[in-house]
Design a protein around this motif. Sequence first.
Motif, PDB file in Angstrom:
ATOM      1  N   ALA A  16       9.012  -7.794   5.469  1.00  0.00           N
ATOM      2  CA  ALA A  16       8.823  -8.736   4.419  1.00  0.00           C
ATOM      3  C   ALA A  16       7.663  -8.475   3.406  1.00  0.00           C
ATOM      4  N   LEU A  17       6.748  -7.949   3.788  1.00  0.00           N
ATOM      5  CA  LEU A  17       5.587  -7.465   3.025  1.00  0.00           C
ATOM      6  C   LEU A  17       5.988  -6.144   2.207  1.00  0.00           C
ATOM      7  N   SER A  18       6.642  -5.432   2.694  1.00  0.00           N
ATOM      8  CA  SER A  18       7.167  -4.250   1.924  1.00  0.00           C
ATOM      9  C   SER A  18       7.955  -4.876   0.650  1.00  0.00           C
ATOM     10  N   ARG A  19       9.070  -5.738   1.193  1.00  0.00           N
ATOM     11  CA  ARG A  19       9.833  -6.456  -0.114  1.00  0.00           C
ATOM     12  C   ARG A  19       8.922  -7.126  -1.141  1.00  0.00           C
ATOM     13  N   GLN A  20       7.828  -7.852  -0.786  1.00  0.00           N
ATOM     14  CA  GLN A  20       6.986  -8.332  -1.731  1.00  0.00           C
ATOM     15  C   GLN A  20       6.378  -7.200  -2.637  1.00  0.00           C
ATOM     16  N   ALA A  21       5.750  -6.058  -2.101  1.00  0.00           N
ATOM     17  CA  ALA A  21       5.128  -5.152  -2.746  1.00  0.00           C
ATOM     18  C   ALA A  21       5.718  -4.505  -3.649  1.00  0.00           C
ATOM     19  N   ASN A  22       7.232  -4.132  -3.022  1.00  0.00           N
ATOM     20  CA  ASN A  22       8.008  -3.387  -4.002  1.00  0.00           C
ATOM     21  C   ASN A  22       8.429  -4.284  -5.361  1.00  0.00           C
ATOM     22  N   ALA A  23       8.468  -5.714  -4.982  1.00  0.00           N
ATOM     23  CA  ALA A  23       8.803  -6.647  -6.112  1.00  0.00           C
ATOM     24  C   ALA A  23       7.702  -6.622  -7.185  1.00  0.00           C
ATOM     25  N   LEU A  24       6.623  -6.707  -6.611  1.00  0.00           N
ATOM     26  CA  LEU A  24       5.400  -7.012  -7.531  1.00  0.00           C
ATOM     27  C   LEU A  24       5.212  -5.517  -8.076  1.00  0.00           C
ATOM     28  N   MET A  64      -2.271  -9.457  -1.002  1.00  0.00           N
ATOM     29  CA  MET A  64      -1.433  -8.457  -1.903  1.00  0.00           C
ATOM     30  C   MET A  64      -1.401  -8.740  -3.359  1.00  0.00           C
ATOM     31  N   LEU A  65      -1.209 -10.254  -3.435  1.00  0.00           N
ATOM     32  CA  LEU A  65      -1.001 -10.672  -5.090  1.00  0.00           C
ATOM     33  C   LEU A  65      -2.585 -10.345  -5.611  1.00  0.00           C
ATOM     34  N   ASN A  66      -3.506 -10.896  -4.894  1.00  0.00           N
ATOM     35  CA  ASN A  66      -4.997 -10.603  -5.663  1.00  0.00           C
ATOM     36  C   ASN A  66      -5.061  -9.049  -5.893  1.00  0.00           C
TER      37      ASN A  66
END
Length: 164
Positions: A16-24, A64-66
């Motif tokens: 889940a974290l990888s998907r978010q990081a790749n999308a960002l 991650m967002l920050n």
Amino acid sequence: MPDHSFDDFVRTSLPALSRQANALAGSADRGADLLQDTLVKVAKAWRRIRTDEGTALAYTRKAMLNTYLSTWRTLRRRGQPVPYEDDRPAPDAYHTIDSRDVLRRAMATLPRDQRAVLVLGYLEDLPDEQIAAILDRRPATVRSLRFRALSTLRKHLTLEATHV
């Protein structure tokens, strides 16, 4: 949910974290860098994070967002680097060799008379009258052979260029 280790958290949350990081980040490479930076920050704060259900994941997503926004702001403030002359890619050293090879292959498709006219005219720099005398032809025939040879080469080189 009982407290669990950082390693367990990473193992279960990584997809889940990888998907978010790749999308960002916009790419897998930059996403992997963002995820790594985030996990380093979270690992340092792991003792302070409540590891009950969802809290650690929410904290990590927020971190991650920050991290992403902080990096983006830093890059924006810093501006885009201007490459030095030495950093620019060098011209293709094999371009001339490739061009010669294409031309050689195209020349090989020409009839002998046309090829001879081009070689004598362009490589030997002979006038039409001398080429005509060597080939036992008239100067007008030499010009006609040159015209047909160059037309054939143009067609062949155009086709070659579209296949590259």
